[in-house]
Design a protein around this motif. Structure first.
Motif: not given
Length: 133
Positions: A41, A97-100, A103
């Protein structure tokens, strides 16, 4: 162990991918073709990539920026290392995914997760990553 997503590591991942029927054979049944990249990331480009034809990995290595990608998955080194050790189930994938923490710089997470023929092998790929020596 080779550095995560290095050319050597990606070649090992390709071998493990092709040995896992719940991954390569399952994707072969839906004639799955794609180019997947993996990286950290915040980096400008991914580190490694793999080309999949009919579910089988046909090439893998360092990403040189010249190949068009269908998927570009990014996470922190800590997250990748955690998933390599413990795998990632469907619930963990949703949380990541929802907490990033995971990505999708390229790729449609929602389309993939809604299709069990793709979602189950995707989750399995994290377990297979953990087998790379």
């Amino acid at each position: 162990m080779a550095d995560l997503f290095s050319d050597e590591w990606m070649k090992g991942f390709m071998e493990e991918w092709n040995k896992e029927p719940e991954l390569s054979d399952a994707l072969a049944q839906i004639n799955f073709n794609t180019v997947i990249a993996y990286g950290m990331d915040g980096d400008d480009q991914p580190l490694g990539m793999m080309v999949i034809e009919n579910g089988k990995a046909i090439s893998a290595g360092s990403y040189d920026g010249s190949t068009e990608l269908n998927w570009d998955l990014r996470a922190s080194p800590d997250s990748w290392n955690k998933w390599l050790k413990k795998g990632l189930g469907m619930m963990g994938l949703g949380m990541a995914y929802t907490s990033r923490k995971l990505k999708f710089n390229i790729g449609d997470y929602m389309a993939m997760i809604k299709d069990p023929r793709m979602a189950s092998p995707f989750v399995k790929s994290f377990t297979v990553m953990g087998r790379v020596g």
